[in-house]
Design a protein around this motif. Structure first.
Motif, PDB file in Angstrom:
ATOM      1  N   ASP A 112      -8.982  18.872  13.733  1.00 23.37           N
ATOM      2  CA  ASP A 112      -8.966  18.037  14.936  1.00 23.37           C
ATOM      3  C   ASP A 112      -7.879  16.964  14.855  1.00 23.37           C
ATOM      4  OD1 ASP A 112     -11.016  19.517  15.937  1.00 23.37           O
ATOM      5  OD2 ASP A 112     -12.594  18.101  15.383  1.00 23.37           O
TER       6      ASP A 112
ATOM      7  N   TYR B 210     -20.372  23.707  18.062  1.00 25.82           N
ATOM      8  CA  TYR B 210     -20.484  22.470  18.818  1.00 25.82           C
ATOM      9  C   TYR B 210     -20.900  22.775  20.257  1.00 25.82           C
ATOM     10  CZ  TYR B 210     -19.291  18.121  21.058  1.00 25.82           C
ATOM     11  OH  TYR B 210     -19.340  16.983  21.786  1.00 25.82           O
TER      12      TYR B 210
ATOM     13  N   GLN C 269     -12.996  21.294   9.963  1.00 24.76           N
ATOM     14  CA  GLN C 269     -12.868  21.084  11.400  1.00 24.76           C
ATOM     15  C   GLN C 269     -12.318  19.694  11.691  1.00 24.76           C
ATOM     16  OE1 GLN C 269     -13.391  23.703  13.552  1.00 24.76           O
ATOM     17  NE2 GLN C 269     -12.219  22.285  14.811  1.00 24.76           N
ATOM     18  N   ARG C 270     -12.777  18.704  10.948  1.00 26.06           N
ATOM     19  CA  ARG C 270     -12.266  17.330  11.139  1.00 26.06           C
ATOM     20  C   ARG C 270     -10.775  17.285  10.861  1.00 26.06           C
ATOM     21  NH1 ARG C 270     -17.166  15.521   9.208  1.00 26.06           N
ATOM     22  NH2 ARG C 270     -16.478  15.468   7.038  1.00 26.06           N
TER      23      ARG C 270
ATOM     24  N   HIS D 198     -10.125  18.572  23.448  1.00 23.48           N
ATOM     25  CA  HIS D 198     -10.793  18.914  22.188  1.00 23.48           C
ATOM     26  C   HIS D 198     -10.768  20.413  21.966  1.00 23.48           C
ATOM     27  CE1 HIS D 198     -12.127  14.869  23.015  1.00 23.48           C
ATOM     28  NE2 HIS D 198     -12.323  14.732  21.726  1.00 23.48           N
TER      29      HIS D 198
ATOM     30  N   ASN E 242      -9.967  22.120  19.694  1.00 25.64           N
ATOM     31  CA  ASN E 242     -10.262  22.635  18.364  1.00 25.64           C
ATOM     32  C   ASN E 242     -11.741  22.616  18.016  1.00 25.64           C
ATOM     33  OD1 ASN E 242      -7.909  23.560  17.197  1.00 25.64           O
ATOM     34  ND2 ASN E 242      -7.146  21.486  16.935  1.00 25.64           N
ATOM     35  N   LEU E 243     -12.573  22.128  18.922  1.00 25.28           N
ATOM     36  CA  LEU E 243     -13.998  22.055  18.592  1.00 25.28           C
ATOM     37  C   LEU E 243     -14.574  23.449  18.388  1.00 25.28           C
ATOM     38  CD1 LEU E 243     -15.112  19.215  20.984  1.00 25.28           C
ATOM     39  CD2 LEU E 243     -14.710  19.099  18.540  1.00 25.28           C
TER      40      LEU E 243
END
Ligand SMILES: Nc1nc2c(c(=O)[nH]1)N[C@H]1C(S)=C(S)[C@@H](COP(=O)(O)O)O[C@H]1N2
Ligand SMILES: [Mo]
Length: 421
Positions: A52, A19, A48-49, A12, A14-15
């Motif tokens: 991801d 977060y 962000q979604r 992950h 790219n979180l």
């Protein structure tokens, strides 16, 4: 480090930092030391979604789009047949000979006739001293969009050419692969000899390639050995390579020229979208992601523009130079490279990457890809057209400086957006 947590973090990359802030101090400290994220900017959740869900920078060898001629295609042949015709590493043979029609003077050609063809063992011998790796996007001049982005490894073609001891009348090199021994199926490409002997403008060398993303080149990608030409469109990178001709011919004689293609064209800079909602609600911000091919002239900006279809387009402005373009965000080098590259490490050394850290020395990298994102402000109800364009390092906006289709795709992409109440 807790290995489960480490795996999670790796997957992950790219979180957001936000977060991780929610995850609490301990994991944040861990983050700071492990540098899992090159990119810890805070972004809106919808952007962000979209990020991801973005494709990885490197493409898995099996996920490349395939452009292969041949009936049957050489990579689909059963293994026994591939062995018989030299399409495995232990049976591969390369002939490097003078062009009978326009002979170059060479002292010691590699020929099957004289049982002196160049083989894979010879290639590995040269690799010990001369192997290089570089990133490159494979793009078909006719299709336009990239087929895949990879780290290609090989031996500079000039090493094999020098081994034939050329002395004079050598101006061009042309080459082809196995094509079912049917002249009709031959797909040939060519280069001026100077481009093979020397690497101008800090470009990587033209190679005899045997690995992609750290793994042996698969039959579909042209294995055991293909040419890879760093700044060229795909047709210069001949797969299942079997023959190289050293020639005194003064002009290009590529098969692709017969399809009206500009066969001397290096990769262009252009961009396209990867995700863009076709329908949105009024006032709702619109996340967009995409990629840019970083051509021979580099990339300085990606820009976006949304036009209300009810308004007139700027008159006499074919490439919308006067439109109110806004800069998109060019994404930094990722921490997860993708492409099944072993241990998520760029193999060392690779041209353009720091051998200590394994990170790129500059970004984005020429003749490769980069991703971008933008968040468009909410719009009133209606029908809109989204456009994106690149600005190269010389400040020239897409589709210039070379707008003609048959030298490679560069036209400005247009996508419709419907905004509903
Ligand atoms: N021998 C051979 N090499 C070839 C081709 C081919 O048909 N035969 N296609 C070329 C073209 S036009 C392109 S765009 C690239 C595609 O590479 P890929 O299939 O690995 O994506 O391979 C090139 N090399
Ligand atoms: Mo192609």
């Amino acid at each position: 480090m807790n290995s489960k947590l480490a795996t999670f973090l790796l997957q992950h990359g790219n979180l957001t930092r936000r977060y991780f802030l929610r995850m609490g101090g301990a994991s944040l400290a861990l983050l700071g030391s492990s540098r899992l994220l090159a990119d810890d900017r805070e972004r809106e959740p919808q952007i962000q979604r979209a990020l991801d869900a973005l494709e990885t920078w490197l493409t898995r060898p099996d996920d490349f789009r395939d452009v292969s001629r041949g009936n049957p295609t050489p990579h689909s042949l059963p293994i026994e047949k591939r062995k018989e015709v030299g399409l495995t590493r232990d049976t591969w043979k390369l002939e490097v000979v003078s062009d009978p029609d326009n002979p170059a003077k060479i002292r010691s050609p590699f020929t099957t006739e004289k049982n002196s063809a160049f083989d894979f063992q010879g290639l590995m011998q040269l690799a010990k001293k001369h192997a290089v790796r570089f990133p490159k996007v494979m793009t078909c001049l006719n299709i336009g969009c990239p087929l895949g982005n990879g780290i290609w490894e090989g031996v500079p073609l000039r090493e094999v050419i020098w081994a034939t001891q050329p002395t004079r009348d050598l101006r061009r090199v042309f080459y082809h692969g196995y094509h079912n021994d049917d002249p009709e199926q031959m797909f040939r490409s060519s280069l001026p000899v100077g481009r093979i002997l020397e690497d101008p403008y800090d470009l990587p060398p033209v190679i005899l390639c045997y690995k992609l993303n750290g793994q042996w080149l698969t039959p579909e990608r042209g294995g055991p050995v293909r040419v890879v030409m760093p700044e060229g469109y795909g047709f210069k990178s001949i797969k299942w390579l079997s023959h190289v001709y050293l020639s005194n011919i003064a002009h290009a004689n590529d098969t692709y020229a017969d399809q009206n293609n500009d066969v001397d064209s290096p990769l262009k800079t252009f961009c396209a979208t990867l995700s863009l909602p076709a329908k949105v609600k009024t006032g709702q911000p619109i996340p967009v992601t995409g990629y840019a091919q970083v051509g021979i002239s580099g990339l300085s900006k990606v820009q976006v523009w949304v036009h209300n279809d009810q308004d007139e387009l700027p008159a006499g402005d074919r490439y919308f130079a006067s439109a109110p373009w806004q800069d998109a965000e060019i994404l930094p080098a990722p921490n997860i490279w993708g492409g099944d590259v072993p241990s998520n490490r760029i193999p060392i050394p690779t041209i353009g990457f720091d051998s200590e850290t394994g990170r790129p020395k500059t970004w984005p990298l020429r003749c490769s890809l980069v991703h971008w994102a933008a968040e468009l402000p909410g719009l009133p109800a209606g029908q809109f057209t989204f456009r994106c364009r690149t600005i190269d390092e010389k400040g020239i906006a897409q589709p210039m400086p070379r707008p003609f289709r048959k030298s490679g795709h560069a036209s400005i992409e247009e996508s419709p957006i419907t905004v509903e109440k």
